[in-house]
Enzyme design. Structure first.
Site, short mmCIF file in Angstrom:
data_model
loop_
_atom_site.label_atom_id
_atom_site.label_comp_id
_atom_site.label_asym_id
_atom_site.label_seq_id
_atom_site.Cartn_x
_atom_site.Cartn_y
_atom_site.Cartn_z
N GLU A 46 0.83 -1.21 0.00
CA GLU A 46 0.00 0.00 0.00
C GLU A 46 0.86 1.26 0.00
OE1 GLU A 46 -2.49 0.80 3.42
OE2 GLU A 46 -3.13 2.70 2.55
N ASP A 111 9.23 5.63 15.03
CA ASP A 111 9.04 7.05 14.74
C ASP A 111 9.39 7.82 16.00
OD1 ASP A 111 8.23 9.51 13.95
OD2 ASP A 111 6.09 9.09 13.96
N ASP A 113 9.78 11.67 17.48
CA ASP A 113 9.34 13.00 17.11
C ASP A 113 9.80 13.97 18.19
OD1 ASP A 113 7.88 15.18 16.34
OD2 ASP A 113 6.21 13.92 15.64
#
Lengths: 413, 526
Positions: A46, A111, A113
């Protein structure tokens, strides 16, 4: 510097040229195709696009490199996300029963951040970063890279700068891609030390015995601590700042004692840190404190803060390398963990800078073997591509090794 | 599930002692194969009810006491002794082999009956799985070392201890931190880390190059995860096979009754409930009847005019459960969020999530509000988050301050804090409820158990308004406000405006693989 000249409003005008001349389709496809050995790995993957005005299109998929190339140049997405490999081609997902359409594999992703560090950095907040808080990301890369390689035995780690305030890691080993959601969350939790929301002051709680991986992490932090906490953040510079540090000390008596000492005897961060260390040792000897308070402080202020939810789900989307960050114009580029100390996010090329460079390069040059040299290699994107290429080489090397191994096994019969 | 094919009556079990013993080599079992034989309906029901009593005891004592502590073990032993399954589960005395086997059979059958009763929905499966795992852990703990080792062998865990050199290198790595004081005679088993996830998760094991070095004492954790995977898989398969039993008019009603008997409500939205609460009532209701966790999110929303993902889910679904309609929910969040952003940003970024909660977007599932266990165990809050359970995720000082401001007496505050410090979040919450609603004082034992924020709300409303429906506002208010709201719609179906892919990721984490769930869904659709 090119970074200053970027204007978010012209992004739609620049993107067509970027996707036409600079996006590294070849290496990108080589990565996601994984040698074509698991059939359908690329075709069932995807992709999601963010188009103009934040229009979000999920479940895109492509037959091959040409198909991807054509579509990217046609749609010019402001952002590309990569999702999972599904049981069917994602673009056909409406034609199969919704329960049959399942996410099957994906890289294990992390991830990190900078916004999640807002309570421990005094230089910036929110989406901003500067050279005073960037070391947090360097520390994060070093700690996680070591743990993922040494503890979990993963080899193919692609580290990426997201283009603005964070970093991503794509673990591409075959057994990482096949991990279940439980496996992913177990790894993410193993790597999480800083816990608790705004209503919790002490966010790190170490047991009485340090786990070896925590000890390694503390060592990494130690090697950066003086430079980062003293020089860059000036952690104990004024009362407002040291209050945050002292809040982590679990004894009220020691806390009060320290805040008095800091005013009276402390001159700067370094001297106050010495006082803090001495008091903590004393507190430990008088068994007023548990053994690892100094480590807890260091970890709370420096240990990587993962977004666990991103890592957990097999079907979670993550921003793709080599797309442009719409706000900063910077390219989302690979980073080499071995030279992470030298990586400067401010040096990362912006789309406008790159297109300027293109105006000055010779078109259609050939290398020694007479092959056409790709445009991106002639710009400042080149070195980042080399990092990517060397990651790909390792990935392909291990695949080849495995094939040889398998054919050896077959020969025996 | 096959109880009917064998003509041999179970009373003959004693004669075939030897063969049965092969089936039950140890008094503990992982229940891998279903029982066969004939059983009377009466016995069927009795076994089911008795095992339910056991599991219920496991649940309540697990909530009020820390697992594994002497008090926990003592209470649980006492509770189980009061059931008819005590000889199957506790095994305190030595029994003649025949009776012993009989007891193992009862354990076996009662487990499988409840599998049938508790496989039908995700909530039921989750409950059953949790209790069975706790029960198993409890029973394993009670065994002696020799018996434990024998069981590991029976269960087919074929791990071998690592060589002395390898062990020494591991110990050296651990020794640097005096991780273990007496490591010389400890055996380590080298296991791929994916098979020891619970130990990895809690950083309870040393890892090197993808292998976990598990000390012998921790092998039970691996055993439990094997059991968990096996049981959760089996439950999914059982659920698929269940429709085949519908022809038997005797069993199914009984099974349905069983599962309803002990699991509380799921607080999914009931038709008559929708719309009884409107956006403008929330502020008032939150002060009176919201549990602390929801009050906290509400206050956070009022202050910062924004909520992060975890809070939007936990709070949004709670509001849905108390009867806030979709239109009112969009209105409520829009009013608050718009104080920090413009209406476009809100419609683009957040209204999707609200409609998602109501089953109007994405997978279009009508999600049920989170229960206490889910809030306590899953997805702990990180920086900037306001969801979670205050009795679990707050610093003690802050919690104390919060509950003190609710007009509790000093003793009351201390009692609540005592439960909190003991790790009994739900008991603390119940005490807090009793004190704020004036139905007990700080000295008395806690009578109720809070298991769901919506249960808290309903109990509170019932107390405040009498047993009637919670709606006490004039109907006109409701009509006016629902007309004035404009549900944000995003039009096109192929192109969806949304900014949080994470929304798609709301699956439960209880251990069903995607394919298992798929097969379940398929079954439901058929």
């Amino acid at each position: 510097m090119a970074a200053q000249s970027y204007d978010p409003n012209v992004l739609p005008d620049l993107l067509p040229l970027y996707y036409k001349r600079l996006f590294p389709y070849g290496p990108y496809y080589r990565w996601l195709n994984y040698g074509g050995v698991p059939k359908n790995y690329f075709t069932h993957r995807e992709f999601s696009f963010t188009l103009k005005d934040d229009v979000y299109v999920r479940y895109q998929s492509f037959a091959d490199q040409q198909d991807l190339e054509k579509e990217l140049q046609k749609k010019c997405p402001h952002k590309i996300d990569i999702g999972a490999v599904y049981s069917h081609r994602p673009k056909d997902h409406k034609t199969v029963k919704s329960t049959a359409f399942q996410a099957q594999e994906k890289e294990l992703v992390f991830d990190i951040d900078m916004t999640d560090y807002d309570d421990v950095r005094s230089c910036c907040s929110g989406a901003d970063i500067c050279s005073n808080c960037w070391p947090l990301m360097v520390i994060a890369v070093k700690i996680l890279d070591r743990a993922l390689r040494d503890d979990f035995g993963f080899e193919h780690l692609l580290w990426v700068y997201s283009g603005r305030r964070g970093i991503h890691c794509w673990v591409c080993d075959e057994n990482a891609r096949k991990l279940s959601a439980q496996g992913r969350s177990a790894i993410a939790e193993y790597l999480t030390l800083v816990k608790g929301g705004d209503s919790q002051v002490r966010k790190v709680n170490l047991p009485d015995r340090l786990h070896p991986s925590v000890r390694h992490a503390v060592n990494v932090i130690n090697s950066h601590f003086v430079d980062y906490a003293f020089k860059k953040q000036d952690l104990l510079d004024c009362e407002e700042k040291w209050k945050g540090v002292l809040a982590v000390v679990p004894s009220e008596v020691v806390r009060d004692c320290l805040s008095r000492d800091f005013v009276k005897h402390g001159k700067d961060t370094a001297s106050r840190w010495t006082i803090l260390k001495r008091r903590l040792t004393e507190g430990k000897q008088e068994s007023m404190l548990k053994p690892y308070v100094e480590e807890e402080i260091k970890l709370q202020f420096c240990y990587p803060r993962l977004d666990v939810n991103v890592s957990k789900g097999v079907n979670h989307l993550l921003k793709s390398p080599f797309c442009i960050h719409p706000k900063t114009g910077r390219v989302c580029v690979p980073m080499d963990p071995k030279t992470i100390d030298d990586f400067d996010p401010m040096d990362v090329p912006t789309i406008s800078g790159l297109l300027d460079e293109l105006d000055h390069v010779e078109v259609g040059t050939k290398d020694e073997q007479g092959k056409r040299v790709r445009d991106y290699k002639k710009t400042s994107l080149g070195p980042y591509l080399e990092t990517f290429e060397s990651f790909l080489k390792d990935l392909e090397g291990s695949r080849k090794g495995k094939l040889i191994e398998q054919s050896d096994i077959k020969m025996e019969f | 599930m096959d109880f009917g094919n064998r003509s041999k009556a179970r009373s003959k079990v004693d004669e075939s002692n030897v063969t049965i013993d092969e089936h039950y080599p140890h008094r503990l079992q992982l229940y891998s194969t279903p029982p066969s034989g004939t059983i009377s309906l009466q016995e069927f029901e009795e076994l089911a009810v008795e095992r339910l009593k056991v599991l219920k005891a496991v649940e309540t004592i697990g909530i009020t006491h820390q697992k594994g502590t002497p008090k926990y073990l003592e209470l649980l032993t006492k509770e189980i002794s009061a059931t008819k399954l005590k000889d199957s589960i506790l095994q305190k005395r030595k029994l003649p082999p025949g009776e012993e086997v009989e007891n193992r059979v009862r354990d076996h059958i009662s487990h499988f009956i409840l599998r049938l009763a508790y496989c039908r929905s995700e909530d039921l499966r989750r409950w059953f799985l949790t209790q069975e795992l706790d029960l198993f852990r409890f029973r394993f703990q009670e065994e002696n070392t020799e018996s434990k080792a024998r069981f590991l062998k029976c269960a087919g865990l074929k791990y071998k201890p690592v060589s002395t050199e390898e062990r020494d290198s591991v110990v050296k790595e651990l020794d640097g931190t005096d991780h273990l004081t007496n490591t010389t005679d400890l055996e380590y088993y080298k296991v791929p880390f994916t098979e020891a996830l619970d130990l990895v998760r809690g950083r309870k094991v040393f890892l090197r190059a993808g292998f976990a070095y598990v000390p012998r004492d921790d092998l039970v954790s691996i055993l439990l995860s094997v059991f968990r995977v096996q049981l959760s898989h089996a439950l999914a398969i059982t659920a698929r096979a269940l429709p085949g039993m519908e022809e038997d008019g005797r069993l199914l009603p009984m099974l349905c009754g069983l599962s309803k008997r002990y699991l509380g409500q799921d607080y999914s939205v009931k038709k008559q409930n929708v719309g009884v609460v409107t956006a403008d009532m929330i502020d008032m209701l939150s002060k009176k009847s919201f549990p602390l966790c929801m009050q906290n999110v509400h206050v956070h929303l009022k202050q910062s005019h924004h909520l992060r993902h975890g809070s939007r889910l936990q709070y949004g679904l709670f509001l849905k459960g108390i009867g806030l309609s979709l239109e009112e929910a969009v209105k409520y969040f829009r009013i608050e969020f718009m104080k920090s952003m413009d209406v476009d940003t809100f419609d683009k970024k957040y209204s999707y999530g609200i409609r998602y909660n109501y089953g109007k977007e994405g997978k279009k599932t009508d999600y049920t509000p989170f229960g206490c266990m889910k809030i306590i165990m899953n997805n702990p809050p990180a920086t900037g988050d306001s969801h979670g359970c205050p009795f679990r995720h707050f610093d003690t000082d802050l919690l104390k301050q919060r509950i003190s401001s609710q007009g509790l007496t000093k003793e009351g505050v201390e009692t609540v804090m005592k439960y909190t410090k003991g790790g009994h979040c739900q008991v603390a919450c119940a005490k807090y409820f009793e004190l704020t609603h004036g139905i007990s004082d700080s000295g008395t034992e806690v009578e109720m158990v809070i298991q769901h924020p919506n249960q808290y709300f309903e109990r509170s409303q019932k107390l405040l308004n009498g047993p009637a429906k919670p709606s006490s506002t004039p109907r006109t208010v409701k009509i006016v406000s629902s007309q004035s709201s404009t549900p944000g719609s995003s039009g096109g179906s192929a192109v969806v405006v949304k900014s949080e892919p994470i929304d798609e990721d709301m699956d439960d984490d209880m251990g069903f693989s995607a394919t298992e769930l798929a097969s379940l869904d398929e079954m439901a659709a058929a």
